[in-house]
Design a protein around this motif. Structure first.
Motif, PDB file in Angstrom:
ATOM      1  N   ILE A   1       0.843  -1.189   0.000  1.00 13.95           N
ATOM      2  CA  ILE A   1       0.000   0.000   0.000  1.00 13.95           C
ATOM      3  C   ILE A   1       0.880   1.241   0.000  1.00 13.95           C
ATOM      4  CG2 ILE A   1      -1.664   1.270   1.420  1.00 13.95           C
ATOM      5  CD1 ILE A   1      -2.760  -1.497   2.230  1.00 13.95           C
ATOM      6  N   ARG A   2       0.431   2.273  -0.714  1.00 19.44           N
ATOM      7  CA  ARG A   2       1.216   3.502  -0.868  1.00 19.44           C
ATOM      8  C   ARG A   2       0.566   4.641  -0.080  1.00 19.44           C
ATOM      9  NH1 ARG A   2       4.310   1.669  -5.306  1.00 19.44           N
ATOM     10  NH2 ARG A   2       3.935  -0.584  -5.289  1.00 19.44           N
ATOM     11  N   LEU A   3       1.408   5.425   0.546  1.00 16.57           N
ATOM     12  CA  LEU A   3       0.950   6.532   1.381  1.00 16.57           C
ATOM     13  C   LEU A   3       0.859   7.820   0.572  1.00 16.57           C
ATOM     14  CD1 LEU A   3       0.389   7.669   4.300  1.00 16.57           C
ATOM     15  CD2 LEU A   3       2.855   8.082   4.438  1.00 16.57           C
ATOM     16  N   VAL A   4      -0.235   8.556   0.748  1.00 15.18           N
ATOM     17  CA  VAL A   4      -0.386   9.887   0.142  1.00 15.18           C
ATOM     18  C   VAL A   4      -0.634  10.871   1.281  1.00 15.18           C
ATOM     19  CG1 VAL A   4      -1.492  11.255  -1.666  1.00 15.18           C
ATOM     20  CG2 VAL A   4      -1.480   8.757  -1.833  1.00 15.18           C
ATOM     21  N   LYS A   5       0.410  11.177   2.018  1.00 16.76           N
ATOM     22  CA  LYS A   5       0.251  12.087   3.159  1.00 16.76           C
ATOM     23  C   LYS A   5       0.225  13.537   2.712  1.00 16.76           C
ATOM     24  CE  LYS A   5       0.715  11.881   7.953  1.00 16.76           C
ATOM     25  NZ  LYS A   5       1.124  10.992   9.055  1.00 16.76           N
ATOM     26  N   VAL A   6       0.889  13.813   1.607  1.00 17.72           N
ATOM     27  CA  VAL A   6       0.879  15.164   1.039  1.00 17.72           C
ATOM     28  C   VAL A   6      -0.088  15.152  -0.139  1.00 17.72           C
ATOM     29  CG1 VAL A   6       2.251  16.977  -0.036  1.00 17.72           C
ATOM     30  CG2 VAL A   6       3.269  15.513   1.722  1.00 17.72           C
ATOM     31  N   PRO A   7      -1.162  15.929  -0.103  1.00 19.34           N
ATOM     32  CA  PRO A   7      -2.165  15.855  -1.165  1.00 19.34           C
ATOM     33  C   PRO A   7      -1.611  16.296  -2.516  1.00 19.34           C
ATOM     34  CG  PRO A   7      -2.551  17.772   0.216  1.00 19.34           C
ATOM     35  CD  PRO A   7      -1.478  16.963   0.894  1.00 19.34           C
ATOM     36  N   ILE A   8      -2.066  15.606  -3.555  1.00 14.98           N
ATOM     37  CA  ILE A   8      -1.615  15.886  -4.915  1.00 14.98           C
ATOM     38  C   ILE A   8      -2.835  16.239  -5.753  1.00 14.98           C
ATOM     39  CG2 ILE A   8      -0.493  14.915  -6.962  1.00 14.98           C
ATOM     40  CD1 ILE A   8       1.036  13.069  -4.981  1.00 14.98           C
ATOM     41  N   PRO A   9      -2.927  17.465  -6.264  1.00 13.98           N
ATOM     42  CA  PRO A   9      -4.093  17.875  -7.051  1.00 13.98           C
ATOM     43  C   PRO A   9      -4.014  17.333  -8.476  1.00 13.98           C
ATOM     44  CG  PRO A   9      -2.510  19.645  -7.000  1.00 13.98           C
ATOM     45  CD  PRO A   9      -1.931  18.546  -6.145  1.00 13.98           C
ATOM     46  N   ASN A  10      -5.119  17.433  -9.199  1.00 13.33           N
ATOM     47  CA  ASN A  10      -5.100  17.026 -10.600  1.00 13.33           C
ATOM     48  C   ASN A  10      -4.586  18.168 -11.471  1.00 13.33           C
ATOM     49  OD1 ASN A  10      -7.258  18.828 -10.801  1.00 13.33           O
ATOM     50  ND2 ASN A  10      -8.805  17.209 -10.760  1.00 13.33           N
ATOM     51  N   ASN A  11      -4.500  17.901 -12.764  1.00 10.68           N
ATOM     52  CA  ASN A  11      -3.955  18.907 -13.674  1.00 10.68           C
ATOM     53  C   ASN A  11      -4.807  20.163 -13.738  1.00 10.68           C
ATOM     54  OD1 ASN A  11      -1.448  18.077 -14.713  1.00 10.68           O
ATOM     55  ND2 ASN A  11      -2.445  16.498 -15.953  1.00 10.68           N
ATOM     56  N   ALA A  12      -6.112  20.026 -13.488  1.00  2.00           N
ATOM     57  CA  ALA A  12      -6.972  21.210 -13.508  1.00  2.00           C
ATOM     58  C   ALA A  12      -6.575  22.210 -12.431  1.00  2.00           C
ATOM     59  CB  ALA A  12      -8.440  20.796 -13.330  1.00  2.00           C
ATOM     60  N   ASP A  13      -6.022  21.690 -11.324  1.00  2.00           N
ATOM     61  CA  ASP A  13      -5.568  22.546 -10.221  1.00  2.00           C
ATOM     62  C   ASP A  13      -4.054  22.479 -10.073  1.00  2.00           C
ATOM     63  OD1 ASP A  13      -8.107  23.376  -9.638  1.00  2.00           O
ATOM     64  OD2 ASP A  13      -8.430  21.963  -8.008  1.00  2.00           O
ATOM     65  N   ARG A  14      -3.370  22.386 -11.186  1.00  2.00           N
ATOM     66  CA  ARG A  14      -1.922  22.185 -11.151  1.00  2.00           C
ATOM     67  C   ARG A  14      -1.194  23.274 -10.371  1.00  2.00           C
ATOM     68  NH1 ARG A  14       2.973  23.052 -13.339  1.00  2.00           N
ATOM     69  NH2 ARG A  14       4.279  21.210 -13.714  1.00  2.00           N
ATOM     70  N   SER A  15      -1.723  24.474 -10.363  1.00  2.00           N
ATOM     71  CA  SER A  15      -1.058  25.565  -9.646  1.00  2.00           C
ATOM     72  C   SER A  15      -1.002  25.313  -8.150  1.00  2.00           C
ATOM     73  CB  SER A  15      -1.771  26.897  -9.913  1.00  2.00           C
ATOM     74  OG  SER A  15      -3.102  26.861  -9.403  1.00  2.00           O
ATOM     75  N   ARG A  16      -1.808  24.379  -7.654  1.00  2.00           N
ATOM     76  CA  ARG A  16      -1.814  24.060  -6.230  1.00  2.00           C
ATOM     77  C   ARG A  16      -0.866  22.916  -5.901  1.00  2.00           C
ATOM     78  NH1 ARG A  16      -2.437  27.123  -3.010  1.00  2.00           N
ATOM     79  NH2 ARG A  16      -3.739  26.009  -1.492  1.00  2.00           N
ATOM     80  N   ARG A  17      -0.195  22.389  -6.906  1.00  2.00           N
ATOM     81  CA  ARG A  17       0.700  21.266  -6.656  1.00  2.00           C
ATOM     82  C   ARG A  17       1.854  21.704  -5.762  1.00  2.00           C
ATOM     83  NH1 ARG A  17       3.470  17.161 -11.131  1.00  2.00           N
ATOM     84  NH2 ARG A  17       3.467  15.345  -9.756  1.00  2.00           N
ATOM     85  N   TRP A  18       2.151  20.902  -4.774  1.00  2.44           N
ATOM     86  CA  TRP A  18       3.198  21.138  -3.775  1.00  2.44           C
ATOM     87  C   TRP A  18       2.954  22.415  -2.980  1.00  2.44           C
ATOM     88  CZ3 TRP A  18       4.080  16.520  -4.159  1.00  2.44           C
ATOM     89  CH2 TRP A  18       4.411  15.876  -5.358  1.00  2.44           C
ATOM     90  N   ALA A  19       1.675  22.767  -2.835  1.00  2.00           N
ATOM     91  CA  ALA A  19       1.333  23.925  -2.002  1.00  2.00           C
ATOM     92  C   ALA A  19       1.369  23.581  -0.516  1.00  2.00           C
ATOM     93  CB  ALA A  19      -0.043  24.461  -2.379  1.00  2.00           C
ATOM     94  N   ALA A  20       1.341  22.292  -0.178  1.00  2.00           N
ATOM     95  CA  ALA A  20       1.396  21.885   1.226  1.00  2.00           C
ATOM     96  C   ALA A  20       2.823  22.000   1.747  1.00  2.00           C
ATOM     97  CB  ALA A  20       0.901  20.444   1.380  1.00  2.00           C
ATOM     98  N   ASP A  21       2.992  22.721   2.857  1.00  4.71           N
ATOM     99  CA  ASP A  21       4.310  22.862   3.474  1.00  4.71           C
ATOM    100  C   ASP A  21       4.681  21.569   4.208  1.00  4.71           C
ATOM    101  OD1 ASP A  21       4.274  25.430   2.530  1.00  4.71           O
ATOM    102  OD2 ASP A  21       3.802  26.349   4.455  1.00  4.71           O
ATOM    103  N   ASN A  22       5.955  21.424   4.506  1.00  2.00           N
ATOM    104  CA  ASN A  22       6.471  20.234   5.191  1.00  2.00           C
ATOM    105  C   ASN A  22       6.458  20.479   6.696  1.00  2.00           C
ATOM    106  OD1 ASN A  22       7.824  18.022   6.137  1.00  2.00           O
ATOM    107  ND2 ASN A  22       9.675  18.329   4.943  1.00  2.00           N
ATOM    108  N   PRO A  23       5.550  19.847   7.441  1.00  4.87           N
ATOM    109  CA  PRO A  23       5.525  20.066   8.891  1.00  4.87           C
ATOM    110  C   PRO A  23       6.761  19.452   9.556  1.00  4.87           C
ATOM    111  CG  PRO A  23       3.473  19.072   8.097  1.00  4.87           C
ATOM    112  CD  PRO A  23       4.473  18.949   7.007  1.00  4.87           C
ATOM    113  N   VAL A  24       7.481  20.248  10.305  1.00  2.58           N
ATOM    114  CA  VAL A  24       8.621  19.747  11.076  1.00  2.58           C
ATOM    115  C   VAL A  24       8.175  19.421  12.496  1.00  2.58           C
ATOM    116  CG1 VAL A  24      10.973  20.219  11.851  1.00  2.58           C
ATOM    117  CG2 VAL A  24      10.174  21.162   9.676  1.00  2.58           C
ATOM    118  N   ILE A  25       7.387  20.311  13.083  1.00  2.00           N
ATOM    119  CA  ILE A  25       6.842  20.096  14.431  1.00  2.00           C
ATOM    120  C   ILE A  25       5.378  20.524  14.412  1.00  2.00           C
ATOM    121  CG2 ILE A  25       7.043  20.622  16.888  1.00  2.00           C
ATOM    122  CD1 ILE A  25       9.888  21.646  16.304  1.00  2.00           C
TER     123      ILE A  25
END
Length: 561
Positions: free
Chosen positions: A423-447
C-alpha cells in the motif's frame, strides 16, 4: 556578492563534508563585506533564510530513509527486475548497513553542512548594523538565535543518527575530533535554552512561514529531553513533560489541535493552528516533493490525473501473509495499514475532489482513473488491471507449470515483490492537472502540536498516569472519525506497544519511526515482517568511511571498527 557567497558556501560544503575540515577563508573582493553588502531588511532576511532551504532538503531523502527503512513500517521490496539496488534496500531492512552506504554518508555530510551554513550566515549577520537598516537590536537577537536554534537542530539530528558529533562554533577550525554524546547533548541544550527567551512567540492568526518561533525552540528542547535516555543514558522525561505542558497551555504562543486530520498536511497548512514549525513549499520553488518518485507506481499519474514519472519503490510493510491471514498474531510491530481502524477517515482510498478538497491518504485496492476506468500494469500485470495489495509475494508465479503450486507455498520477503506490492501513502495531497497551480502547495511540517500531545502522553504513561496519557492521545484521535472512536485509548489498554502503535498511526511517514523504536528499546530487539532482532550497536549508524578518510581524528562507533 551573490557569487562570492555561493563560492564560500561551496567551500564550506567541500571542507566540512568531504575532508572533515571546517576552516573557511572567505576572499572578499572589492571590499564587499557583510558590513557593507546588506542594504535593506530584505537583504538580511534573504541571508537569514538561506540555511533554512538546506533544512528543507535535509528533512527528506536520505534522512527519511535512515528513519523509516530500517524500522517496521516501510520497505522498498525488489519488484521483479526492479529495485534490488545492489542490495541497499535489503541491507537497511535487515540492519546490515556499512560505513560505505550512501544514505549514511549523505546524512553525515548534510548534517555538518547544515551547521556550517547556519554558522556562516550567523557570522555575517553579527557584523551588520541593524539599526542602520531600520531594524532593532531585538530583531538582530531573534535572527541570531534562530540560526543558533537551527545549529542545535542539526547537531541534535546528528546525535540521534551517529552519537557524539564534532562540535564547532566557528568556521576557522580544522579537522575537529568527535565530542562525546554528553558533550553534544549539552551543547544542543545550551543553544536551545539560550534561544528560548530571545525569539518572539507567534501571534494569533499568524501564518507559519518557516521562521523558528519561541514554541519551536521549546518543542526542540522537549524532543531533546524526551530522547535523552537513548542519547546519554540519563532519562529526562520529567523535563520534557514540563515543556510539553507549557506549550499546550500556550505559554509560548497560541497553538491548538487542528479540527481535521488533514489540516496539518493540506494545501493551506500554513494556516493550521497545529503547525509549530514547517518548511514552506510552492510549485517550482522549494518543492516538498522528494517522495513522489519513490512512493508511486509508474501509472499512478493516471490515478492522480497529473504528470510525472514515479519509480514504484516505497510501500508500507505488509499486514497480511500471502494466504491473507494477518501478521498481527505473529508480530506486535509493523502491519501499519491494519493498525488503522476501518472507520478511520484516513484509511480511505486517496481521492482528489477538486478545489483543494480531498479524502483518504492511501493507494490501496483497485487502481482507477478519476472517471473509474481501470489502470493497467506494465510489468507482472502488463495490460491487466492493477490492484494494490497489503501483501508481499510473487502471486504471478503460482499455478500449473510455474514456480509454486499454491499460494500456501509463497515466501514473503524483501526479494519477493511485484509491481502492485504494498500500500502507498499519500500524506501530502496531490491535485489534478486542472488545479496544477496548487501542486506542492502543502508545506512540510517539522513540528506540530499533535507531537507535543503524544510526547506528554508518553511521559505521563511512563510516570504511571495511564488515564492522563489516554486523554491526551484521544484528544488527537477523535478528529479521525465521523462518529465515535471505536477503539479509544484507555488506561487499561495502553501499554508500550499501544503507545508505539499510536505514534506509528498518527505520524506515519513523517520520518521518525526509528527514533521512537529506539526510545522504547525495540529497534534491535523485536521481530517484524521479514526482520529479526539484531545487535545493540546498530542503534547508531557508523561514521562514514569518506568522513574518516578526510579527517583521521574521527573515531568510529563501537561495533563498526
Amino acid at each position: 556578492m551573490k557569487n562570492i557567497k555561493i563560492q564560500a558556501t561551496l567551500l564550506v560544503f567541500a571542507l566540512v563534508c568531504a575532508t572533515g575540515c571546517t576552516k573557511l577563508e572567505q576572499d572578499w573582493h572589492d571590499k564587499v563585506v557583510p558590513e557593507t553588502f546588506f542594504k535593506s531588511k530584505k537583504d538580511v532576511e534573504a541571508a537569514l533564510f538561506r540555511p533554512f532551504t538546506h533544512a528543507r532538503w535535509y528533512m527528506g531523502e536520505d534522512r527519511w530513509a535512515l528513519q523509516e527503512y530500517p524500522a517496521d513500517q516501510f520497505a522498498i521490496s525488489t519488484k521483479g527486475r526492479h529495485w534490488y539496488n545492489g542490495g541497499e534496500n535489503e541491507r537497511f531492512h535487515y540492519h546490515r548497513w556499512t560505513p560505505d552506504d550512501g544514505w549514511i554518508w549523505g546524512t553525515w555530510r548534510g548534517t555538518l553542512m547544515g551547521v556550517a551554513l547556519a554558522l556562516d550566515t550567523k557570522q555575517d549577520l553579527e557584523k551588520v548594523d541593524y539599526e542602520a537598516l531600520a531594524l532593532t537590536p531585538a530583531d538582530k537577537e531573534a535572527h541570531i538565535n534562530q540560526l543558533n536554534t537551527l545549529i542545535a537542530f542539526f547537531f541534535m539530528r546528528g546525535l540521534d543518527y551517529f552519537g557524539g558529533m564534532p562540535l564547532f562554533e566557528s568556521l576557522d577550525i580544522e579537522a575537529p575530533p568527535r565530542n562525546t554524546d554528553q558533550e553534544t547533548f549539552d551543547h544542543v541544550e545550551k543553544l536551545l535554552k539560550d534561544a528560548l527567551d530571545k525569539i518572539p512567540a507567534k501571534t494569533a492568526g499568524q501564518k507559519e512561514e518557516g521562521a523558528i518561533s519561541k514554541a519551536a525552540v521549546a518543542a526542540l528542547l522537549a524532543r531533546l529531553y524526551f530522547n535523552a535516555e537513548a542519547y546519554t543514558g540519563q532519562a529526562r522525561f520529567g523535563d520534557a513533560a514540563i515543556l510539553c505542558q507549557e506549550i499546550i497551555d500556550q505559554k509560548y504562543g497560541p497553538y491548538s489541535l487542528d479540527a481535521t486530520w488533514y489540516g496539518p498536511h493540506s494545501f493551506n497548512n500554513d494556516t493550521s493552528p497545529e503547525i509549530i514549525w514547517s518548511i514552506p513549499s510552492e510549485l517550482n520553488y522549494l518543492q516538498y516533493d522528494w517522495f513522489f518518485n519513490f512512493f508511486y507506481h509508474y501509472n499512478t499519474v493516471k490515478n492522480f490525473d497529473t504528470e510525472g514519472s514515479p519509480w514504484n519503490g516505497t510501500h508500507l510493510t505488509p499486514s497480511k501473509k500471502p494466504d491473507g491471514s494477518s501478521y498481527r498474531s505473529d508480530f506486535k510491530l509493523g502491519s501499519p495499514f491494519e493498525k488503522f481502524e476501518d472507520a478511520d477517515l484516513r484509511k480511505r482510498q486517496y481521492k482528489y475532489l477538486g478545489g483543494d478538497r480531498y479524502e483518504g491518504m492511501f493507494i490501496v485496492g483497485e487502481h482507477l482513473t478519476p472517471s473509474g476506468e481501470p489502470i493497467l500494469g506494465g510489468e507482472e500485470y502488463k495490460d491487466l488491471p492493477l490492484t494494490f495489495i497489503d501483501q508481499v509475494a510473487r502471486f504471478t508465479e503460482v499455478g500449473p507449470g510455474k514456480e509454486y503450486a499454491s499460494i500456501s507455498e509463497l515466501p514473503s520477503t524483501m526479494s519477493e515483490g511485484e509491481e502492485n506490492t504494498g500500500i502507498r501513502l499519500v500524506k501530502v495531497p496531490i491535485p489534478n492537472n486542472a488545479d496544477r497551480s496548487r501542486r506542492w502547495a502543502a508545506d512540510n511540517p517539522v513540528i506540530r502540536l499533535a507531537e507535543i500531545y503524544y510526547m506528554l502522553a508518553e511521559c505521563k504513561f511512563r510516570a504511571g498516569d495511564g488515564a492522563g496519557a489516554a486523554s491526551l492521545i484521544n484528544a488527537v484521535r477523535e478528529r479521525n472519525f465521523e462518529e465515535t472512536d471505536p477503539n479509544p485509548v484507555t488506561a487499561a489498554n495502553l501499554d508500550e506497544y499501544r503507545m508505539l502503535d499510536e505514534w506509528g498511526i498518527e505520524f506515519l511517514g513523517e520520518g521518525r519511526r526509528r527514533t521512537d523504536l529506539i526510545r522504547w528499546n525495540k529497534f534491535t530487539t523485536e521481530t517484524w515482517w521479514d526482520h529479526t532482532p539484531t545487535s545493540d550497536h546498530l542503534k547508531r549508524f557508523p561514521i562514514p568511511t569518506q568522513a574518516i578518510s578526510g579527517n583521521n581524528s574521527l573515531e568510529q562507533n563501537p561495533g563498526y571498527e
